[in-house]
Scaffold this motif. Structure first.
Motif, PDB file in Angstrom:
ATOM      1  N   ALA A  43       0.859  -1.190   0.000  1.00  0.00           N
ATOM      2  CA  ALA A  43       0.000   0.000   0.000  1.00  0.00           C
ATOM      3  C   ALA A  43       0.888   1.231   0.000  1.00  0.00           C
ATOM      4  CB  ALA A  43      -0.922  -0.002   1.217  1.00  0.00           C
ATOM      5  N   ASN A  44       0.335   2.328  -0.470  1.00  0.00           N
ATOM      6  CA  ASN A  44       1.131   3.543  -0.613  1.00  0.00           C
ATOM      7  C   ASN A  44       0.506   4.745   0.080  1.00  0.00           C
ATOM      8  OD1 ASN A  44       3.466   2.861  -2.546  1.00  0.00           O
ATOM      9  ND2 ASN A  44       1.680   1.952  -3.543  1.00  0.00           N
ATOM     10  N   GLY A  45      -0.363   4.487   1.017  1.00  0.00           N
ATOM     11  CA  GLY A  45      -0.939   5.604   1.740  1.00  0.00           C
ATOM     12  C   GLY A  45      -2.108   5.186   2.596  1.00  0.00           C
ATOM     13  N   LEU A  46      -2.540   6.113   3.399  1.00  0.00           N
ATOM     14  CA  LEU A  46      -3.676   5.924   4.284  1.00  0.00           C
ATOM     15  C   LEU A  46      -4.802   6.849   3.833  1.00  0.00           C
ATOM     16  CD1 LEU A  46      -1.732   5.897   7.657  1.00  0.00           C
ATOM     17  CD2 LEU A  46      -2.716   3.915   6.501  1.00  0.00           C
ATOM     18  N   VAL A 299      -8.351  -9.814  13.377  1.00  0.00           N
ATOM     19  CA  VAL A 299      -8.366  -8.402  12.992  1.00  0.00           C
ATOM     20  C   VAL A 299      -7.821  -8.256  11.575  1.00  0.00           C
ATOM     21  CG1 VAL A 299      -8.064  -7.538  15.354  1.00  0.00           C
ATOM     22  CG2 VAL A 299      -6.058  -7.919  13.933  1.00  0.00           C
ATOM     23  N   GLY A 300      -8.192  -7.164  10.921  1.00  0.00           N
ATOM     24  CA  GLY A 300      -7.640  -6.839   9.609  1.00  0.00           C
ATOM     25  C   GLY A 300      -7.976  -7.871   8.553  1.00  0.00           C
ATOM     26  N   ASP A 301      -7.006  -8.139   7.676  1.00  0.00           N
ATOM     27  CA  ASP A 301      -7.239  -9.044   6.552  1.00  0.00           C
ATOM     28  C   ASP A 301      -7.551 -10.464   6.987  1.00  0.00           C
ATOM     29  OD1 ASP A 301      -6.771  -6.930   4.908  1.00  0.00           O
ATOM     30  OD2 ASP A 301      -4.860  -7.628   4.119  1.00  0.00           O
ATOM     31  N   ALA A 302      -7.195 -10.832   8.196  1.00  0.00           N
ATOM     32  CA  ALA A 302      -7.579 -12.156   8.695  1.00  0.00           C
ATOM     33  C   ALA A 302      -9.093 -12.273   8.821  1.00  0.00           C
ATOM     34  CB  ALA A 302      -6.920 -12.425  10.045  1.00  0.00           C
ATOM     35  N   ALA A 303      -9.771 -11.134   8.985  1.00  0.00           N
ATOM     36  CA  ALA A 303     -11.226 -11.118   9.147  1.00  0.00           C
ATOM     37  C   ALA A 303     -11.962 -10.721   7.883  1.00  0.00           C
ATOM     38  CB  ALA A 303     -11.617 -10.167  10.280  1.00  0.00           C
ATOM     39  N   HIS A 304     -11.274  -9.988   6.969  1.00  0.00           N
ATOM     40  CA  HIS A 304     -11.965  -9.504   5.771  1.00  0.00           C
ATOM     41  C   HIS A 304     -10.944  -9.125   4.701  1.00  0.00           C
ATOM     42  CE1 HIS A 304     -10.772  -5.848   7.841  1.00  0.00           C
ATOM     43  NE2 HIS A 304     -11.603  -6.131   8.818  1.00  0.00           N
ATOM     44  N   VAL A 305     -11.207  -9.508   3.470  1.00  0.00           N
ATOM     45  CA  VAL A 305     -10.400  -9.081   2.331  1.00  0.00           C
ATOM     46  C   VAL A 305     -11.353  -8.603   1.245  1.00  0.00           C
ATOM     47  CG1 VAL A 305      -8.456 -10.625   2.790  1.00  0.00           C
ATOM     48  CG2 VAL A 305     -10.325 -11.408   1.340  1.00  0.00           C
ATOM     49  N   HIS A 306     -10.866  -7.696   0.414  1.00  0.00           N
ATOM     50  CA  HIS A 306     -11.710  -7.102  -0.612  1.00  0.00           C
ATOM     51  C   HIS A 306     -10.820  -6.466  -1.655  1.00  0.00           C
ATOM     52  CE1 HIS A 306     -10.604  -3.578   1.678  1.00  0.00           C
ATOM     53  NE2 HIS A 306     -11.019  -4.215   2.743  1.00  0.00           N
ATOM     54  N   PRO A 312      -9.016   1.289   1.102  1.00  0.00           N
ATOM     55  CA  PRO A 312      -9.719   1.157   2.386  1.00  0.00           C
ATOM     56  C   PRO A 312      -9.116   0.138   3.339  1.00  0.00           C
ATOM     57  CG  PRO A 312     -10.843  -0.140   0.735  1.00  0.00           C
ATOM     58  CD  PRO A 312      -9.678   0.527   0.036  1.00  0.00           C
ATOM     59  N   GLY A 313      -8.180  -0.700   2.866  1.00  0.00           N
ATOM     60  CA  GLY A 313      -7.734  -1.830   3.668  1.00  0.00           C
ATOM     61  C   GLY A 313      -7.131  -1.447   4.998  1.00  0.00           C
ATOM     62  N   LEU A 314      -6.135  -0.555   4.985  1.00  0.00           N
ATOM     63  CA  LEU A 314      -5.501  -0.153   6.232  1.00  0.00           C
ATOM     64  C   LEU A 314      -6.435   0.701   7.079  1.00  0.00           C
ATOM     65  CD1 LEU A 314      -1.813   0.613   5.170  1.00  0.00           C
ATOM     66  CD2 LEU A 314      -2.622  -1.220   6.659  1.00  0.00           C
ATOM     67  N   ALA A 352     -16.919  -3.501   8.068  1.00  0.00           N
ATOM     68  CA  ALA A 352     -16.316  -4.316   7.015  1.00  0.00           C
ATOM     69  C   ALA A 352     -17.300  -4.556   5.877  1.00  0.00           C
ATOM     70  CB  ALA A 352     -15.841  -5.644   7.590  1.00  0.00           C
ATOM     71  N   GLU A 353     -18.554  -4.781   6.217  1.00  0.00           N
ATOM     72  CA  GLU A 353     -19.567  -5.013   5.176  1.00  0.00           C
ATOM     73  C   GLU A 353     -19.719  -3.791   4.279  1.00  0.00           C
ATOM     74  OE1 GLU A 353     -22.853  -6.042   7.635  1.00  0.00           O
ATOM     75  OE2 GLU A 353     -22.414  -8.194   7.613  1.00  0.00           O
ATOM     76  N   ARG A 354     -19.623  -2.597   4.855  1.00  0.00           N
ATOM     77  CA  ARG A 354     -19.740  -1.389   4.044  1.00  0.00           C
ATOM     78  C   ARG A 354     -18.534  -1.211   3.127  1.00  0.00           C
ATOM     79  NH1 ARG A 354     -23.780   1.645   4.465  1.00  0.00           N
ATOM     80  NH2 ARG A 354     -22.795   3.561   3.697  1.00  0.00           N
ATOM     81  N   VAL A 355     -17.347  -1.577   3.604  1.00  0.00           N
ATOM     82  CA  VAL A 355     -16.170  -1.494   2.747  1.00  0.00           C
ATOM     83  C   VAL A 355     -16.285  -2.493   1.596  1.00  0.00           C
ATOM     84  CG1 VAL A 355     -13.686  -1.924   2.640  1.00  0.00           C
ATOM     85  CG2 VAL A 355     -14.632  -0.553   4.507  1.00  0.00           C
ATOM     86  N   VAL A 356     -16.771  -3.687   1.878  1.00  0.00           N
ATOM     87  CA  VAL A 356     -16.987  -4.672   0.824  1.00  0.00           C
ATOM     88  C   VAL A 356     -17.971  -4.126  -0.205  1.00  0.00           C
ATOM     89  CG1 VAL A 356     -18.022  -6.918   0.327  1.00  0.00           C
ATOM     90  CG2 VAL A 356     -16.383  -6.695   2.200  1.00  0.00           C
TER      91      VAL A 356
END
Length: 498
Positions: A43-46, A299-306, A312-314, A352-356
């Motif tokens: 990733a290259n930013g927040l 937490v994090g990608d262990a719980a959700h990936v998209h 939005p990941g970080l 997480a559902e909204r980010v998906v």
């Protein structure tokens, strides 16, 4: 000796959680299978609320290299459509262009300051749990060993071994229709537009910098990041042919030619690395069946990936860590009110559902085809209305999150506004200790220790109770404490702080 919390994974989310636990007086142990930090900059930013969250822990200035507070971005993109955020009076979308490698380095430095133990080259291979704790099997440089812990948290990414060993399903969708290519590369000087910092490609035309640029044939991004010695070039194609082997500049150049219908010659990057050269086929959108199994949490990608559209990941994962940290610490200390730890999933799963949902919508908007072009034309009209800009900005930043804290006050359950405090300080300076705070803007006696606020027309309430994660647990508008407001405050303190 029993460890309070073992965290599997020393990426940004695991390190952030370790820092939060330490601030709350709990001793974490971080296990990382890699012997040293990965040089793969994913990733290259927040983007979003996480920028202000880091500010409230005193970490923003370390990454930004400035003492000034973060400022909202004047514009951004949604599904490769430009969004004019200057039309908003209270713009919630903040950006911090900084490589993930630097974020991990900073968080590891902060964890060291907080005396967090990080064991690199130590891989979790199994665990057993009961009502009292978790017994972990670990493979380290000197051989296998076991660790006794009260809780285990999987912060070990989309292929999480913790999630798999816990038997937590990871339903979702895997697609194989896209190929994305990203690399640090140079472009001919005559292609660079000095006025915009973007490109002016002969035979095609202008390409703005730092934005997704969609054509009928794919996606192109030119990103001259201030933190990098060479710009990042990205393409995405649908149903394309994948050349065998690792990505090369020649393959990236051929992809750009297909997307743009014009030639750009890419050269090797200047300056020191690490330099990115990555090719990804397809993508995953998945959400863990549950975020907790007894004494094991994700937490994090262990719980959700998209799909990583809009960064939005970080934003999501780091806020998972901050939401979980104080709750898990209270559980370890034995001070948590009943059900507090369960609110981690009930609060973070909807986020997480909204980010998906957002990622899927943006993926649809950047796809090739004339029908998508028509959809984009409609969205462009809709984004001419500031009310729709507000909805999109809130969605992308996470500012639309409102937790159920048992109060109908407009501030309750929402991210606390950036308030000035008595003496000229900022709320972000008050919250660096990761503790709850009762803030009084009236000078009234609430029966609890309170931090004095600075009254004024910008203050949206007369008092508020701030959770350690920066969200408002309780607020009131009464000018002076009365029996009803005191009782509601006591209820909020019992519910969230025990």
């Amino acid at each position: 000796m029993i460890v309070d919390v073992v965290i599997a994974g020393a990426g940004p989310n695991g390190l952030m959680l370790a820092c939060e636990l330490s601030l709350a007086g709990v001793r974490p142990l971080v296990l990382e299978r890699l012997p040293e930090r990965s040089q793969d900059n994913r990733a290259n930013g927040l983007v979003g609320q996480v920028v202000r969250m880091l500010d409230r822990r005193g970490l923003y200035e370390r990454l930004a290299g400035v003492q000034d507070p973060p400022r909202a971005a004047p514009g951004f993109v949604f599904g490769a459509l430009p969004i004019d955020l200057s039309v908003l009076d209270d713009n919630p979308l903040y950006l911090l262009p900084v490589p993930q490698l630097r974020i991990e380095q900073m968080l590891e430095e902060r964890a060291g300051e907080l005396a967090v133990e990080i064991r690199r080259g130590h891989e979790l291979t199994g665990f057993d749990q009961d009502a009292d704790g978790v017994t972990l099997k670990v493979s380290g440089p000197a051989g296998p060993y076991t660790v006794e812990a009260r809780f285990l948290v999987g912060a070990d990414g989309g292929h999480s071994i913790v999630r798999k060993l816990a038997g937590i399903a990871f339903p979702g969708v895997t697609t194989d229709t896209t190929i994305s290519r990203t690399a640090h590369a140079t472009v001919p000087a005559e292609f660079i537009d000095p006025a915009t910092g973007g490109l002016d490609v002969p035979g095609y035309g202008p390409i703005p910098p730092l934005l997704h640029h969609r054509t009928e044939r794919g996606l192109f991004v030119y990103a001259p990041l201030p933190s990098s010695t060479a710009p990042l070039i990205s393409t995405m194609e649908w149903n394309g042919q994948d050349a065998e082997g690792p990505l090369t500049l020649e393959e990236l150049q051929a992809s750009a030619r297909r997307v743009l219908g014009a030639d750009i010659v890419f050269g090797p990057p200047d300056g020191p690395g690490p330099h990115l050269m990555r090719k990804l086929n397809g993508g995953n959108t998945r959400l863990a069946e549950r975020f907790r199994d007894g004494r094991v949490l994700l937490v994090g990608d262990a719980a959700h990936v998209h799909a990583a559209i809009g960064g939005p990941g970080l934003n999501l994962g780091l806020q998972d860590a901050v939401n979980l940290g104080w709750k898990l610490a209270a559980e370890v200390r034995g001070t948590a009110p009943a059900g507090l730890l369960d609110t981690y999933e009930s609060e973070r799963r909807p986020a997480a559902e909204r980010v998906v949902m957002s990622s899927r919508a943006q993926s649809a908007l950047i796809a090739p085809g004339s029908e998508v072009t028509g959809l984009r034309a409609l969205f462009t009209e809709l984004l001419g209305d500031p009310r729709n800009v507000r909805r999109i900005a809130d969605l992308m930043s996470g500012a639309d999150i409102r937790y159920d804290v048992g109060s109908d006050h407009p501030l309750a359950g929402r991210w606390a506004p950036d308030l000035d405090l008595e003496g000229g300080g900022r709320l972000a300076e008050l919250t660096r200790d990761g503790r709850p705070h009762l803030i009084d803007f009236t000078g009234g006696d609430w029966g609890h220790p309170a931090t004095a606020g600075l009254p004024g027309p910008a203050v949206p309430c007369t008092a508020l109770l701030l959770r350690p994660d920066g969200y408002v647990a309780w607020a009131t508008d009464v000018p002076q404490p009365d029996a009803e407001s005191r009782a509601s405050l006591r209820t909020a303190i019992r519910r969230w702080l025990g």
